[in-house]
Design a protein around this motif. Structure first.
Motif, PDB file in Angstrom:
ATOM      1  N   GLN A   1      -3.861  10.988  -3.915  1.00 49.18           N
ATOM      2  CA  GLN A   1      -2.745  10.722  -3.007  1.00 49.18           C
ATOM      3  C   GLN A   1      -2.957  11.374  -1.648  1.00 49.18           C
ATOM      4  OE1 GLN A   1       0.283  12.163  -5.677  1.00 49.18           O
ATOM      5  NE2 GLN A   1       1.008  10.095  -6.111  1.00 49.18           N
ATOM      6  N   LYS A   2      -3.672  12.489  -1.604  1.00 51.79           N
ATOM      7  CA  LYS A   2      -3.965  13.158  -0.329  1.00 51.79           C
ATOM      8  C   LYS A   2      -4.865  12.311   0.562  1.00 51.79           C
ATOM      9  CE  LYS A   2      -3.441  17.870  -2.048  1.00 51.79           C
ATOM     10  NZ  LYS A   2      -4.132  19.138  -2.345  1.00 51.79           N
TER      11      LYS A   2
ATOM     12  N   MET B   1       0.838  -1.170   0.000  1.00 52.96           N
ATOM     13  CA  MET B   1       0.000   0.000   0.000  1.00 52.96           C
ATOM     14  C   MET B   1       0.885   1.236   0.000  1.00 52.96           C
ATOM     15  SD  MET B   1      -2.759   1.230   2.854  1.00 52.96           S
ATOM     16  CE  MET B   1      -4.266   0.913   1.974  1.00 52.96           C
ATOM     17  N   GLN B   2       0.445   2.260  -0.697  1.00 50.26           N
ATOM     18  CA  GLN B   2       1.190   3.504  -0.732  1.00 50.26           C
ATOM     19  C   GLN B   2       0.888   4.347   0.504  1.00 50.26           C
ATOM     20  OE1 GLN B   2       0.441   5.473  -4.442  1.00 50.26           O
ATOM     21  NE2 GLN B   2       1.571   3.960  -5.613  1.00 50.26           N
ATOM     22  N   VAL B   3       1.921   5.058   0.955  1.00 53.97           N
ATOM     23  CA  VAL B   3       1.820   5.950   2.110  1.00 53.97           C
ATOM     24  C   VAL B   3       2.447   7.275   1.712  1.00 53.97           C
ATOM     25  CG1 VAL B   3       2.546   6.349   4.491  1.00 53.97           C
ATOM     26  CG2 VAL B   3       1.921   4.044   3.754  1.00 53.97           C
ATOM     27  N   LEU B   4       1.761   8.355   2.035  1.00 53.99           N
ATOM     28  CA  LEU B   4       2.273   9.684   1.762  1.00 53.99           C
ATOM     29  C   LEU B   4       3.144  10.118   2.942  1.00 53.99           C
ATOM     30  CD1 LEU B   4       1.959  11.902  -0.405  1.00 53.99           C
ATOM     31  CD2 LEU B   4       0.120  12.854   1.001  1.00 53.99           C
TER      32      LEU B   4
ATOM     33  N   SER C   1       8.417   7.874  -4.947  1.00 53.32           N
ATOM     34  CA  SER C   1       8.613   9.216  -5.511  1.00 53.32           C
ATOM     35  C   SER C   1       9.097  10.161  -4.420  1.00 53.32           C
ATOM     36  CB  SER C   1       7.304   9.769  -6.079  1.00 53.32           C
ATOM     37  OG  SER C   1       6.825   8.981  -7.118  1.00 53.32           O
ATOM     38  N   ILE C   2       9.925  11.107  -4.822  1.00 49.73           N
ATOM     39  CA  ILE C   2      10.473  12.100  -3.897  1.00 49.73           C
ATOM     40  C   ILE C   2      10.109  13.490  -4.401  1.00 49.73           C
ATOM     41  CG2 ILE C   2      12.610  13.088  -2.971  1.00 49.73           C
ATOM     42  CD1 ILE C   2      13.854  10.317  -3.175  1.00 49.73           C
ATOM     43  N   GLY C   3       9.746  14.361  -3.479  1.00 52.98           N
ATOM     44  CA  GLY C   3       9.515  15.760  -3.818  1.00 52.98           C
ATOM     45  C   GLY C   3       8.288  16.008  -4.677  1.00 52.98           C
ATOM     46  N   ILE C   4       7.218  15.308  -4.383  1.00 56.94           N
ATOM     47  CA  ILE C   4       6.016  15.454  -5.202  1.00 56.94           C
ATOM     48  C   ILE C   4       5.032  16.442  -4.578  1.00 56.94           C
ATOM     49  CG2 ILE C   4       6.219  13.101  -6.079  1.00 56.94           C
ATOM     50  CD1 ILE C   4       3.747  12.427  -4.257  1.00 56.94           C
ATOM     51  N   THR C   5       4.151  16.939  -5.400  1.00 53.59           N
ATOM     52  CA  THR C   5       2.954  17.641  -4.942  1.00 53.59           C
ATOM     53  C   THR C   5       1.843  16.603  -5.089  1.00 53.59           C
ATOM     54  OG1 THR C   5       3.775  19.758  -5.739  1.00 53.59           O
ATOM     55  CG2 THR C   5       1.398  19.579  -5.341  1.00 53.59           C
TER      56      THR C   5
END
Length: 84
Positions: free
Chosen positions: A76-77, A1-4, A67-71
């Motif tokens: 994704q929020k 699972m993705q985590v912000l 990913s690094i440094g994304i908006t």
């Protein structure tokens, strides 16, 4: 699972095994204490390395940075998140 991973000026995105998502904040707290005792740099890379070594050592699936440094997008929020 993705985590912000929310930072001061940007966000990063990591991929985590589903079974540890609910414990990430606890792991982060443990890591921060451990890092202070061992004079270790506290950042996302060292946190991931520490979790992979201590909680996912026997697991095939490890935490990794996507990913690094994304908006973050609106979708994704809505992801689980931690602050770093």
């Amino acid at each position: 699972m993705q985590v912000l991973v929310k930072n001061t000026y940007h966000c990063d995105l990591i991929e985590c095994p589903d079974h540890i998502i609910d414990n990430l904040v606890q792991y982060q707290s443990e890591f921060d204490k451990w890092a202070m005792l061992h004079d270790c740099m506290v950042n996302l890379d060292t946190f991931i390395e520490w979790v992979n070594s201590n909680y996912l050592n026997d697991s095939i699936i490890k935490i990794k940075i996507i990913s690094i440094g994304i908006t973050p997008s609106e979708e994704q929020k809505k992801l689980p998140f931690i602050y770093y």
